[in-house]
Write a protein that holds these residues in place. Sequence first.
Motif, PDB file in Angstrom:
ATOM      1  N   PRO A  27       0.810  -1.220   0.000  1.00 61.17           N
ATOM      2  CA  PRO A  27       0.000   0.000   0.000  1.00 61.17           C
ATOM      3  C   PRO A  27       0.841   1.267   0.000  1.00 61.17           C
ATOM      4  O   PRO A  27       2.042   1.251   0.279  1.00 61.17           O
ATOM      5  N   ASP A  28       0.198   2.376  -0.323  1.00 59.66           N
ATOM      6  CA  ASP A  28       0.829   3.693  -0.221  1.00 59.66           C
ATOM      7  C   ASP A  28      -0.269   4.754  -0.150  1.00 59.66           C
ATOM      8  O   ASP A  28      -1.442   4.469  -0.397  1.00 59.66           O
ATOM      9  N   VAL A  29       0.132   5.971   0.195  1.00 61.46           N
ATOM     10  CA  VAL A  29      -0.803   7.098   0.285  1.00 61.46           C
ATOM     11  C   VAL A  29      -0.239   8.265  -0.517  1.00 61.46           C
ATOM     12  O   VAL A  29       0.975   8.386  -0.701  1.00 61.46           O
ATOM     13  N   SER A  30      -1.133   9.123  -0.997  1.00 59.12           N
ATOM     14  CA  SER A  30      -0.711  10.241  -1.846  1.00 59.12           C
ATOM     15  C   SER A  30       0.034  11.305  -1.053  1.00 59.12           C
ATOM     16  O   SER A  30       0.896  12.000  -1.592  1.00 59.12           O
ATOM     17  N   GLN A  31      -0.283  11.463   0.242  1.00 53.42           N
ATOM     18  CA  GLN A  31       0.371  12.460   1.084  1.00 53.42           C
ATOM     19  C   GLN A  31       0.710  11.840   2.423  1.00 53.42           C
ATOM     20  O   GLN A  31      -0.180  11.376   3.131  1.00 53.42           O
ATOM     21  N   ARG A  32       1.984  11.859   2.777  1.00 51.73           N
ATOM     22  CA  ARG A  32       2.374  11.373   4.093  1.00 51.73           C
ATOM     23  C   ARG A  32       2.637  12.525   5.059  1.00 51.73           C
ATOM     24  O   ARG A  32       2.885  12.288   6.244  1.00 51.73           O
ATOM     25  N   ASP A  33       2.615  13.734   4.546  1.00 53.38           N
ATOM     26  CA  ASP A  33       2.835  14.912   5.383  1.00 53.38           C
ATOM     27  C   ASP A  33       1.859  15.998   4.938  1.00 53.38           C
ATOM     28  O   ASP A  33       2.024  16.584   3.872  1.00 53.38           O
ATOM     29  N   ILE A  34       0.815  16.245   5.734  1.00 49.95           N
ATOM     30  CA  ILE A  34      -0.200  17.236   5.406  1.00 49.95           C
ATOM     31  C   ILE A  34       0.004  18.464   6.274  1.00 49.95           C
ATOM     32  O   ILE A  34       0.022  18.368   7.509  1.00 49.95           O
ATOM     33  N   GLN A  35       0.189  19.615   5.641  1.00 51.26           N
ATOM     34  CA  GLN A  35       0.427  20.876   6.349  1.00 51.26           C
ATOM     35  C   GLN A  35      -0.887  21.636   6.499  1.00 51.26           C
ATOM     36  O   GLN A  35      -1.630  21.811   5.533  1.00 51.26           O
ATOM     37  N   ILE A  36      -1.164  22.097   7.718  1.00 53.57           N
ATOM     38  CA  ILE A  36      -2.367  22.872   7.992  1.00 53.57           C
ATOM     39  C   ILE A  36      -1.982  24.340   8.178  1.00 53.57           C
ATOM     40  O   ILE A  36      -1.263  24.690   9.114  1.00 53.57           O
ATOM     41  N   ALA A  37      -2.442  25.197   7.276  1.00 49.78           N
ATOM     42  CA  ALA A  37      -2.226  26.641   7.366  1.00 49.78           C
ATOM     43  C   ALA A  37      -3.573  27.319   7.589  1.00 49.78           C
ATOM     44  O   ALA A  37      -4.617  26.668   7.674  1.00 49.78           O
ATOM     45  N   TYR A  38      -3.555  28.652   7.659  1.00 51.20           N
ATOM     46  CA  TYR A  38      -4.794  29.393   7.935  1.00 51.20           C
ATOM     47  C   TYR A  38      -5.835  29.179   6.842  1.00 51.20           C
ATOM     48  O   TYR A  38      -7.034  29.285   7.071  1.00 51.20           O
ATOM     49  N   SER A  39      -5.394  28.871   5.632  1.00 52.12           N
ATOM     50  CA  SER A  39      -6.313  28.699   4.504  1.00 52.12           C
ATOM     51  C   SER A  39      -6.704  27.236   4.288  1.00 52.12           C
ATOM     52  O   SER A  39      -7.318  26.905   3.282  1.00 52.12           O
ATOM     53  N   PHE A  40      -6.357  26.358   5.218  1.00 53.59           N
ATOM     54  CA  PHE A  40      -6.634  24.933   5.049  1.00 53.59           C
ATOM     55  C   PHE A  40      -8.130  24.667   5.116  1.00 53.59           C
ATOM     56  O   PHE A  40      -8.804  25.024   6.087  1.00 53.59           O
ATOM     57  N   THR A  41      -8.678  24.066   4.085  1.00 54.56           N
ATOM     58  CA  THR A  41     -10.111  23.753   4.023  1.00 54.56           C
ATOM     59  C   THR A  41     -10.362  22.257   3.937  1.00 54.56           C
ATOM     60  O   THR A  41     -11.477  21.824   3.630  1.00 54.56           O
ATOM     61  N   GLY A  42      -9.346  21.470   4.176  1.00 58.53           N
ATOM     62  CA  GLY A  42      -9.474  20.026   4.079  1.00 58.53           C
ATOM     63  C   GLY A  42      -8.577  19.479   2.983  1.00 58.53           C
ATOM     64  O   GLY A  42      -7.961  20.235   2.219  1.00 58.53           O
ATOM     65  N   ALA A  43      -8.480  18.161   2.921  1.00 59.34           N
ATOM     66  CA  ALA A  43      -7.619  17.533   1.914  1.00 59.34           C
ATOM     67  C   ALA A  43      -8.244  16.232   1.445  1.00 59.34           C
ATOM     68  O   ALA A  43      -8.971  15.565   2.190  1.00 59.34           O
ATOM     69  N   ASP A  44      -7.963  15.890   0.191  1.00 60.53           N
ATOM     70  CA  ASP A  44      -8.371  14.605  -0.378  1.00 60.53           C
ATOM     71  C   ASP A  44      -7.182  13.659  -0.306  1.00 60.53           C
ATOM     72  O   ASP A  44      -6.134  13.915  -0.908  1.00 60.53           O
ATOM     73  N   LEU A  45      -7.342  12.576   0.431  1.00 58.83           N
ATOM     74  CA  LEU A  45      -6.260  11.615   0.609  1.00 58.83           C
ATOM     75  C   LEU A  45      -6.516  10.405  -0.285  1.00 58.83           C
ATOM     76  O   LEU A  45      -7.551   9.749  -0.179  1.00 58.83           O
ATOM     77  N   LEU A  46      -5.579  10.129  -1.178  1.00 58.19           N
ATOM     78  CA  LEU A  46      -5.684   8.974  -2.073  1.00 58.19           C
ATOM     79  C   LEU A  46      -4.885   7.817  -1.476  1.00 58.19           C
ATOM     80  O   LEU A  46      -3.692   7.949  -1.204  1.00 58.19           O
ATOM     81  N   LEU A  47      -5.544   6.708  -1.258  1.00 59.95           N
ATOM     82  CA  LEU A  47      -4.900   5.492  -0.765  1.00 59.95           C
ATOM     83  C   LEU A  47      -4.930   4.463  -1.887  1.00 59.95           C
ATOM     84  O   LEU A  47      -5.999   4.161  -2.428  1.00 59.95           O
TER      85      LEU A  47
END
Length: 257
Positions: A27-47
């Motif tokens: 297995p693998d994931v599209s993002q292993r490090d997700i950064q949260i900034a003031y404009s963060f509205t969520g993320a789509d994680l692909l597995l």
Amino acid sequence: MKRAAALLLLAPLLLAQAQGPKPVLVPDVSQRDIQIAYSFTGADLLLFGAIVYPGGRAPAEGEKPAEIVVVVKGPTQSVLVREKEQVAGIWVNTERMRYRSAPSFYAIASSKPIGQLVDQRTRDIYELGVDSLQLSPASGASPEVQKRFDIGLVDLRKRGGLYYEANGAVEITGGVLYRARLNIPARVPVGRFTAETFLIRDGRVLAAAVRPIDIRKSGFERFVARSAERNSVLYGLVAVALSVLFGWGAGAIWRRF
């Protein structure tokens, strides 16, 4: 007697050899490090990943296909759940229950509904499904009260988008490749997350694999969070001073107009 004992000890090994080697997950994931900034509205994680069968072969035609379940969990945290009741027209806190550890985030995606893949015992062992989470209450409440608070906690997390299930969200191509998308909401807590993938066939978990995911604050949000953790007294004094300063400034502007 010795021969019978030896056969008894070798029985599990002989049974495993008779069943043959099992497939392996990659297995693998599209993002292993997700950064949260003031404009963060969520993320789509692909597995995504692949099912490697013994000998590198693909599933034979007519062979019962394997199914995939993917679970993303956030770090556990202590939670206090309060129950409210309406007394004389006013909502007040009545009973409460503290949980020593509960997942801060839980999302599960599967190629088929979980109830069609495994029985309840297997679901409870691997925590496959929101209703199968092993919560840890700190109090010795009765089973009826504990169940009521468990349902309340799960319902609160569901409404906040922190707990959810996505049946049928896993796509399997050629019985070998799989992929699924899970949404990480804007309110997600920071910390070390895990993405667990399970390979299931005939109601049994044949293989499992885990990949870590780090979600952390960045930019000014990270500076504020680290300041609050490392210099809590100074952070509190600065927050109070800023509040007084902004209040005085707003009052001065109001008097001017």
